[in-house]
Design an enzyme around this catalytic site. Structure first.
Site, PDB file in Angstrom:
ATOM      1  N   ARG A  14      -3.200 -10.702  12.037  1.00  0.00           N
ATOM      2  CA  ARG A  14      -3.819 -11.748  11.335  1.00  0.00           C
ATOM      3  C   ARG A  14      -3.110 -12.452  10.173  1.00  0.00           C
ATOM      4  O   ARG A  14      -3.450 -13.248   9.603  1.00  0.00           O
ATOM      5  CB  ARG A  14      -5.253 -11.277  10.773  1.00  0.00           C
ATOM      6  CG  ARG A  14      -6.203 -11.046  11.645  1.00  0.00           C
ATOM      7  CD  ARG A  14      -7.220 -10.092  11.034  1.00  0.00           C
ATOM      8  NE  ARG A  14      -8.345 -10.014  12.069  1.00  0.00           N
ATOM      9  CZ  ARG A  14      -8.653  -9.081  12.881  1.00  0.00           C
ATOM     10  NH1 ARG A  14      -7.429  -8.101  13.292  1.00  0.00           N
ATOM     11  NH2 ARG A  14      -9.631  -8.951  13.800  1.00  0.00           N
ATOM     12  N   CYS A  22     -15.909   6.929   1.277  1.00  0.00           N
ATOM     13  CA  CYS A  22     -17.198   7.569   1.140  1.00  0.00           C
ATOM     14  C   CYS A  22     -17.564   8.346   2.563  1.00  0.00           C
ATOM     15  O   CYS A  22     -18.331   9.220   2.535  1.00  0.00           O
ATOM     16  CB  CYS A  22     -18.321   6.400   1.006  1.00  0.00           C
ATOM     17  SG  CYS A  22     -18.188   5.371  -0.129  1.00  0.00           S
ATOM     18  N   ASP A  52     -12.263  -0.251  -7.611  1.00  0.00           N
ATOM     19  CA  ASP A  52     -12.609   0.761  -8.387  1.00  0.00           C
ATOM     20  C   ASP A  52     -11.546   0.666  -9.523  1.00  0.00           C
ATOM     21  O   ASP A  52     -11.676   1.568 -10.496  1.00  0.00           O
ATOM     22  CB  ASP A  52     -12.035   1.941  -7.680  1.00  0.00           C
ATOM     23  CG  ASP A  52     -13.196   2.384  -6.695  1.00  0.00           C
ATOM     24  OD1 ASP A  52     -14.214   1.615  -6.420  1.00  0.00           O
ATOM     25  OD2 ASP A  52     -13.073   3.262  -6.087  1.00  0.00           O
ATOM     26  N   VAL A  72       4.056  -0.280  -6.011  1.00  0.00           N
ATOM     27  CA  VAL A  72       4.568  -1.414  -6.985  1.00  0.00           C
ATOM     28  C   VAL A  72       4.696  -0.457  -8.303  1.00  0.00           C
ATOM     29  O   VAL A  72       3.679   0.274  -8.691  1.00  0.00           O
ATOM     30  CB  VAL A  72       3.386  -2.463  -7.154  1.00  0.00           C
ATOM     31  CG1 VAL A  72       3.844  -3.194  -8.124  1.00  0.00           C
ATOM     32  CG2 VAL A  72       3.412  -3.268  -5.840  1.00  0.00           C
ATOM     33  N   ARG A 117     -47.445   0.204 -10.305  1.00  0.00           N
ATOM     34  CA  ARG A 117     -48.664   0.105 -10.984  1.00  0.00           C
ATOM     35  C   ARG A 117     -49.064   1.202 -12.158  1.00  0.00           C
ATOM     36  O   ARG A 117     -49.610   0.712 -13.353  1.00  0.00           O
ATOM     37  CB  ARG A 117     -49.956   0.368 -10.065  1.00  0.00           C
ATOM     38  CG  ARG A 117     -50.029  -0.600  -8.867  1.00  0.00           C
ATOM     39  CD  ARG A 117     -51.213  -0.130  -7.647  1.00  0.00           C
ATOM     40  NE  ARG A 117     -52.379   0.039  -8.152  1.00  0.00           N
ATOM     41  CZ  ARG A 117     -53.388   0.539  -7.640  1.00  0.00           C
ATOM     42  NH1 ARG A 117     -53.383   0.859  -6.413  1.00  0.00           N
ATOM     43  NH2 ARG A 117     -54.740   0.566  -8.122  1.00  0.00           N
ATOM     44  N   GLU A 150       0.804  -1.181   0.129  1.00  0.00           N
ATOM     45  CA  GLU A 150       0.043   0.096   0.105  1.00  0.00           C
ATOM     46  C   GLU A 150       0.806   1.286   0.041  1.00  0.00           C
ATOM     47  O   GLU A 150       1.876   1.613   0.920  1.00  0.00           O
ATOM     48  CB  GLU A 150      -0.918  -0.036   1.166  1.00  0.00           C
ATOM     49  CG  GLU A 150      -1.440   1.387   1.665  1.00  0.00           C
ATOM     50  CD  GLU A 150      -2.623   1.951   0.254  1.00  0.00           C
ATOM     51  OE1 GLU A 150      -2.212   3.169   0.008  1.00  0.00           O
ATOM     52  OE2 GLU A 150      -3.180   1.377  -0.467  1.00  0.00           O
ATOM     53  N   ASN A 184     -15.960  -4.294  -1.696  1.00  0.00           N
ATOM     54  CA  ASN A 184     -15.914  -5.314  -0.838  1.00  0.00           C
ATOM     55  C   ASN A 184     -16.103  -6.845  -1.208  1.00  0.00           C
ATOM     56  O   ASN A 184     -15.754  -7.819  -0.760  1.00  0.00           O
ATOM     57  CB  ASN A 184     -16.656  -4.875   0.509  1.00  0.00           C
ATOM     58  CG  ASN A 184     -15.985  -3.869   1.252  1.00  0.00           C
ATOM     59  OD1 ASN A 184     -15.012  -4.020   2.038  1.00  0.00           O
ATOM     60  ND2 ASN A 184     -16.246  -2.702   1.119  1.00  0.00           N
TER      61      ASN A 184
END
Length: 468
Positions: free
Chosen positions: A85, A58, A300, A95, A459, A48, A322
């Site tokens: 994790r 958002c 995105d 990158v 309708r 990142e 996500n």
């Protein structure tokens, strides 16, 4: 581990998944893959280039507008939590090249400039989008801001703290432009919105956008439509002082660019990966980049199938990102999942005016050659006699002869926007407006009239189709 990190694991059998991009799609993919495979089976390295991961872009206008208390409230999972994790997350690392034939990427430390190649077995591209920055004089002047990342939001807040004047110009009247205009009103700025469209919110038909226009003027925002920006004018010290159009100049101590975003696919283009008409990566249902068995892409930077028009579309929304990440992570982790497409659902607000849309606009239907009928109805959010009932306008498009629902737009007060979800489900299921009239929706006077506004529109649309 440094940038090199060439080892594939002590036993030589551990696969390496490399993820480019640390926001919604990328880290959702990494987290899902980690849940399916432990560190001994799959090494996960995520790059990142910014300072933050897993944040809500958002939410930035609401942070700027003081409705959200602080930047950290927008972060769903910190870098430390990802590392705990079992994800090797490397911030401030960009990158710069992808070598699909050699299965490797070149990564560079943004601060030191040092770089090296890292091999991969599986690759995820989640490079996101970049704000459109027009190629105009003064577009890069101090005081001109795009708003895409938390770093952008912080830079804007720093500028707000230093700016003595209270005049802001927002260029563009899409979601970001409209939301930032309201945020600056909350901050006490005088706001002018300059847009080349006939009405704000180009994701709506102009007749519905007109209601948004009136609401923005009601907030004290000056709306300038049908205006082509020719440049940002600067003062003696180089800071922005005005926005120039073909017809006038608008004084500005601050300028926000809300023109929209484009897929950030420069790496993919240079690597020869397939791009669509909108510049986004093309993938299959499993979110694999077409023609590349071991490369996935989501968020995105990709184009997706519109289930109503049957064509590829560019829809940069966090909800999709996500979901893409979950699908990619499942497949990269050895499972199987697909992402079938979208119907184009989005909601927003201006003060207490709620705005929603799903499916096709009139010009979308015309572009793909569909013949259609439109109806527009006025209703209320609750039973008319119940306290707090507020007006709501619903516009519905249906395919001529077949009656297939094509699109819905809703503008109203409290309780209006989320009604679009009923239409989104109907579109996904391929329902006709006649079938929609029989939907068993919840009713009680505090929540809806006995005939919900969406069903009233259905309708009327069904009657129009029968008469066509």
């Amino acid at each position: 581990m440094g940038l090199n990190g060439d080892a594939r694991g002590g036993d030589g059998r551990t696969e390496r998944l490399v993820v480019i991009g640390g926001d919604a799609a990328g880290m959702s993919a990494a987290s899902r893959a980690r849940r399916l495979k432990g560190p001994g089976e799959l090494e996960i390295v995520a790059f990142e280039r910014g300072h933050f991961t897993s944040f809500s872009a958002c939410g930035i206008p609401y942070w700027v507008g003081c409705e959200v208390d602080g930047r950290d409230r927008l972060i769903a999972r910190t870098p430390e939590e990802h590392r705990q994790r079992g994800i090797d997350l490397r911030l401030r690392t960009e990158v710069t090249e992808i070598d699909p034939a050699g299965r490797r990427v070149h990564a560079r430390d943004v601060d030191s400039g040092s770089g090296s190649w890292m091999p991969y077995d599986k690759l995820v591209l989640a490079t996101g989008a970049r704000p459109v920055r027009p190629d105009l004089p003064g577009a890069d002047a101090p005081g001109v801001h795009g708003v895409q990342t938390l770093d952008d939001g912080q830079a804007l807040l720093d500028t707000l703290a230093r700016t003595r004047g209270r005049r802001a110009v927002v260029v563009g009247a899409g979601y970001i432009g409209v939301e930032m205009a309201e945020a600056l009103i909350h901050r006490g700025f005088g706001v002018t919105v300059v847009d080349r469209g006939s009405e704000p919110m180009p994701t709506l038909d102009p007749d519905m956008g007109r209601m948004v226009h009136r609401a923005m003027e009601g907030l004290g925002i000056t709306m300038v439509n049908d205006a082509e920006v020719t440049g940002m004018l600067t003062g003696p010290q180089g800071r922005v002082r005005a926005v120039a159009t073909t017809h006038a100049e608008y004084p500005a101590d601050l300028v926000i660019l809300g023109i929209g975003v484009r897929p950030e696919t420069s790496l993919a283009r240079e690597a020869g990966l397939p791009l669509g008409a909108h510049g986004g990566l093309l993938t299959d249902l499993a979110m694999r980049v077409r023609g590349h068995e071991n490369i996935w892409a989501g968020g995105d930077c990709v184009e997706v199938l519109n289930l109503v028009s049957g064509q590829e579309q560019y829809v940069p929304l966090g909800t999709h990102a996500n979901k893409h990440g979950q699908v990619i992570g499942t497949n990269a982790g050895g499972g199987y999942a697909t992402f079938p497409g979208v119907v184009g659902t989005a909601v927003s607000k201006v003060c207490d005016l709620e705005i929603a849309r799903t499916g096709l606009r009139e010009k979308d239907a015309r572009r793909v050659g569909l013949r259609y009928e439109t109806v527009t109805i006025e209703s209320t959010s609750r039973a008319g006699y119940y306290p707090g009932a507020s007006p709501m306008t619903v516009k519905m498009l249906a395919e001529r002869r077949t009656g297939r629902l094509l699109g819905v737009q809703i503008v109203g007060r409290e309780g209006a926007a989320k009604r679009v979800d009923v239409a989104a489900v109907a579109l996904t299921a391929g329902m006709t407006v006649e079938q929609m009239t029989a939907l068993d929706l919840g009713y009680a006077p505090p929540f809806s009239p006995v005939w919900d506004p969406v069903l009233v529109a259905a309708r009327k649309a069904a009657a129009r189709v029968r008469a066509s």
